[in-house]
Design a protein around this motif. Structure first.
Motif, PDB file in Angstrom:
ATOM      1  N   ILE A 205       0.853  -1.202   0.000  1.00 42.86           N
ATOM      2  CA  ILE A 205       0.000   0.000   0.000  1.00 42.86           C
ATOM      3  C   ILE A 205       0.887   1.249   0.000  1.00 42.86           C
ATOM      4  N   ALA A 208       2.430   1.689  -3.396  1.00 41.85           N
ATOM      5  CA  ALA A 208       1.427   2.145  -4.370  1.00 41.85           C
ATOM      6  C   ALA A 208       1.217   3.651  -4.253  1.00 41.85           C
ATOM      7  N   LEU A 209       1.098   4.117  -3.025  1.00 40.26           N
ATOM      8  CA  LEU A 209       0.911   5.568  -2.846  1.00 40.26           C
ATOM      9  C   LEU A 209       2.134   6.329  -3.346  1.00 40.26           C
TER      10      LEU A 209
ATOM     11  N   PHE B 194      -2.648   2.085  -8.400  1.00 36.36           N
ATOM     12  CA  PHE B 194      -3.731   2.557  -7.547  1.00 36.36           C
ATOM     13  C   PHE B 194      -4.815   1.489  -7.409  1.00 36.36           C
ATOM     14  N   ASP B 197      -2.753  -2.281  -6.188  1.00 35.88           N
ATOM     15  CA  ASP B 197      -1.929  -2.268  -4.976  1.00 35.88           C
ATOM     16  C   ASP B 197      -2.469  -1.350  -3.880  1.00 35.88           C
ATOM     17  N   PHE B 198      -3.446  -0.523  -4.203  1.00 37.31           N
ATOM     18  CA  PHE B 198      -4.029   0.307  -3.144  1.00 37.31           C
ATOM     19  C   PHE B 198      -5.489  -0.093  -2.904  1.00 37.31           C
ATOM     20  N   GLN B 201      -5.905  -3.792  -2.255  1.00 40.17           N
ATOM     21  CA  GLN B 201      -5.297  -4.220  -0.987  1.00 40.17           C
ATOM     22  C   GLN B 201      -6.115  -3.743   0.215  1.00 40.17           C
TER      23      GLN B 201
END
Lengths: 232, 303, 285
Positions: A205, A208-209, B194, B197-198, B201
């Protein structure tokens, strides 16, 4: 022009890719741009070879330290390129026997196939396998349970090392079913599910950001790595 | 000659003598092939014949169409010596290792050039700009309806601009394709990272906090889900540097560090596992293909 | 308390121990039984549950560097798909990947000679472009792929004639060891297109892929242990494979693996004993 044009290219291409994702009508644009990207990736492979040639020629010309190895590298490179581009030892495809240049470039029996199988393959595999020796040395000389964090790392490592082989079953298989979760193989699965997966998920995460933020900076022209470090 | 050198000379001498003795006695490292005649006819009816050599087992060497392959036998010996050359780094940097390294870097770069040329430049660039020429020479199987696509001049120009990096002047020219490369990667990654993986997730972490299985409360599964949620949040707390790690946040971050350490411990073990299996594969090559000490695939049964 | 030679042990002795730990079990043919775990069976069932004739993408994104670890997995997947009579589409995004694919094709040729190239399996070959190739293959396969590895037009091959994009696959299988590899196939293929995917990866890469299981990835095989378990699952389901020596590569590897793992544990424990009981020296790796 030298600065504005690359900026325009980067921003336009980036936004085309984003729009292609959301607007079906623009998907073909995305396909075309990506196709150019893929062709450019092949050119990058050629560029890598060219760069190697240039650097080694400079080293040989300057007779700097290790120029003999540079010469060996150069001869290996040129021989591979020559044999590979000439498709030495390649038979034509059965359905096009009159097209000798149409055979698979890495066919078994070809010169390039031989170089791959007997030069590139063994050494590349060996280089990576040698880490087994170095990691063993590090295990004895550097891994110390000096504090709680290091202890957790080492404890987990020991459990997973044993749990991922029959040693885990051999050592803890006798435990009764009520304590079955303490068997190394099950403990390993538990560690993977409850710690490794969430730990990696949090890292994923975060990455990704980070990727989204750095991509946005490029698309908004705030970060221009393609201009070089001194001109961005 | 110092003592160390003498020891190495003796070791190498004994090793070479042992290999020569074993090679003479067993034929170790020998590779056998089966010759297969290939007959093919072109679209104009012209007949073509050539010989293809398929791998054969050493145990089949008495069969009439099986013969010793000099290039492949030589290849196994070269591969074995290159493997030993790479392993020699375990005793420190040395000329044999440097030589091995130079050969492999050179051949790998050359290999990449050949692959890039034959897999992409010919079919995707030349094939679009001059399909007739490419079809007549390198890719007769190209779609017959392929027409000249002048738009392919754009990637051609970008490729040439990229290769301009090798020129001693005009370095700015290569910035155009680099900008294209980076811009496209940024656009592509922004959306996909985005999503996968964001968003995905976060969605994967939204788990039922009271698990019911077959109408009954499942305490283990519930505990597991709670632990997963706590571990993700604690690890994220550790990475949140804009908030001071004190009080509850500090304790969460501390738990996050523990989760990370366990994660790294498991990763370390998996890495060790991978390296050992690679080493096992290399040693198997030396013991099986080269030295003929083991025969796990029964290729030499009865010899 | 701790002898001086142990405190300052030359690392070459450790190298020798590791060499013996890996080589002796191989020389003596030591192996151990494996029982497929639930996670391995999840992958197995994803393939075993497919109907005959289903389309499966086989992405082999690895090279010789990780062949020792991934080749048993790649072979096991290939054998399983052939036993299930699935339609296989091979490709690779690594320039040194085509020979890895060729090894799978050799398995098909030797163990399933009735399978025909073009109607049962096809080799789309290598394409450079990293994730760009994946993105386009799911949008329109024919943009980047005009011919197969052997130079035949995709329009002349039965399996690819009607195929518009990889969205038409019933399952994605990716065996990979880095980037581009399974992670990119999830990011650009399985996740945005909501497709079923399983992967086989090296131990190094496995933790990166775990967060995608089970939603974006139906299952994941991690390192040689999972490969060995998969081979055992395959033998349990298709007993005729027990007679194929090549189908037990991963199982054979678990012998040296066990001894080397035990050695690693002993090295970690003894290293700490030397450190805590004998003063704090010899920290350099």
């Amino acid at each position: 022009m030298q600065r504005a044009a690359p900026l325009m290219i980067a921003v336009t291409t980036g936004f085309v890719m984003i729009l292609a994702y959301f607007v079906p009508a623009m998907n073909d644009w995305g396909d075309m741009a990506t196709n150019w990207f893929n062709i450019l990736a092949a050119a990058a492979l050629v560029l890598g070879g060219g760069n190697l040639l240039k650097m080694n020629l400079q080293q040989i010309a300057a007779r700097s330290a290790g120029w003999g190895y540079a010469a060996v590298m150069l001869v290996s490179f040129l021989a591979t390129v020559g044999l590979g581009l000439a498709k030495v030892g390649v038979h034509p495809p059965v359905n096009f026997p009159d097209a000798p240049w149409a055979g698979d470039y890495i066919q078994e029996g070809s010169a390039l196939g031989w170089i791959y199988e007997y030069l590139i393959n063994p050494v590349t595999a060996t280089m990576f396998s040698m880490l087994a020796f170095f990691v063993a040395s590090a295990a004895f000389r550097a891994f110390r349970a000096k504090n709680l964090e290091a202890g957790l790392l080492l404890g987990t490592a020991v459990i997973v090392l044993l749990g991922r082989t029959y040693a885990g079953v051999f050592l803890t298989g006798w435990l009764p079913e009520s304590l079955g979760w303490l068997r190394f193989n099950r403990l390993t699965e538990l560690i993977m599910d409850v710690c490794t997966t969430p730990g990696t998920r949090a890292i994923t995460i975060g990455i990704a950001l980070g990727v989204v933020a750095s991509s946005l900076k490029i698309l908004l022209g705030m970060d221009r790595p393609y201009l070089g470090s001194d001109e961005a | 000659m110092n003592r160390n050198t003498v020891v190495w000379v003796v070791v190498f001498g004994l090793g070479a003598a042992g290999l020569a003795w074993r090679a003479a006695g067993t034929g170790m490292g020998s590779q056998y092939v089966r010759a297969i005649e290939v007959h093919a006819a072109s679209k104009t009816g012209q007949q073509f014949t050539w010989t293809r050599y398929d791998d054969a087992f050493p145990k089949d060497r008495g069969q009439p169409d099986v013969a010793l392959s000099t290039p492949r036998t030589l290849g196994v010996w070269v591969a074995a010596l290159m493997t030993l050359g790479a392993f020699s780094f375990l005793f420190g940097d040395n000329p044999l290792f440097k030589l091995t390294q130079a050969i492999v870097i050179g051949t790998s770069a050359g290999f990449a050039v050949c692959v890039g040329f034959w897999s992409t430049v010919v079919p995707m660039l030349m094939g679009r700009l001059h399909p007739e020429f490419v079809r007549s020479w390198a890719a007769p199987g190209m779609p017959p309806d392929q027409q000249t696509e002048w738009i392919a001049l754009v990637p051609l120009a970008l490729c040439l601009m990229l290769l301009w990096r090798l020129a001693p002047w005009g370095g700015w020219i290569s910035r155009w394709p680099l900008a294209f490369f980076i811009g496209l990667t940024a656009g592509l990654r922004l959306v996909t990272f985005f999503k996968a993986d964001f968003v995905d997730q976060v969605a994967n972490t939204i788990l039922p906090l009271a698990v019911m299985a077959d109408g009954r409360f499942d305490p283990w599964a519930t505990l597991k889900n709670l632990a997963v949620l706590a571990a993700v949040l604690a690890t994220l707390a550790y990475f949140l540097f804009s908030v001071e790690h004190a009080g509850a946040m500090g304790r969460a971050a501390r738990l996050g560090i523990c989760v990370l350490m366990i994660t790294f411990g498991a990763s370390f073990s998996l890495t060790v596992m991978g390296r050992i299996s690679m080493l096992a594969a290399r040693l198997q090559f030396l013991f099986d293909d080269w030295l003929w000490l083991i025969d796990p695939l029964n290729r030499r049964t009865g010899l | 308390m701790i002898p001086g030679w142990l405190k300052n042990l030359d690392r070459r002795w450790i190298f020798l121990l590791m060499f013996l730990a890996v080589s002796l079990p191989q020389l003596f043919g030591v192996s151990f039984p494996e029982r497929p775990s639930r996670k391995v069976l999840d992958v197995f069932d994803a393939i075993d549950g497919l109907a005959e004739g289903s389309r499966v993408l086989m992405a082999f994104d690895f090279d010789p560097a990780s062949e020792g670890e991934l080749s048993p997995m790649a072979s096991a997947f290939t054998r399983h798909c052939c036993e299930k009579k699935l339609k296989l589409y091979f490709m690779t995004l690594w320039e040194r990947g085509p020979p890895m694919v060729q090894k799978a094709l050799d398995i098909i040729a030797s163990e399933h000679p009735s399978m025909t190239y073009g109607t049962d399996f096809v080799n789309l070959g290598f394409k450079p472009g990293l994730e760009g190739v994946i993105r386009n293959a799911f949008s329109n396969l024919h943009v980047d792929f005009k011919t197969d590895q052997a130079g035949n037009s995709l329009h002349d091959i039965a399996l690819t004639r009607e195929l518009k994009s990889l969205r038409e696959m019933d399952l994605l299988i990716c065996i990979g060891s880095g980037s581009p590899g399974p992670k990119e196939w999830v990011q650009y293929g399985a996740a945005p297109n909501a497709m079923r995917m399983v992967a086989g990866v090296t131990g190094v890469q496995a933790p990166q892929l775990l967060p995608y299981v089970p939603r974006q990835l139906v299952g994941l095989l991690a390192a040689i242990k999972s490969a060995a378990e998969y081979e055992q699952a395959l033998i349990d389901r298709y007993p005729q494979l027990a007679r194929v020596d090549q189908a037990k590569e991963g199982l054979r590897r678990m012998g040296p693996q066990l001894v080397a793992h035990v050695l690693m544990v002993l090295l970690i424990v003894s290293g700490n004993l030397v450190y805590f009981l004998g003063g704090q020296s010899g920290d350099a790796p």
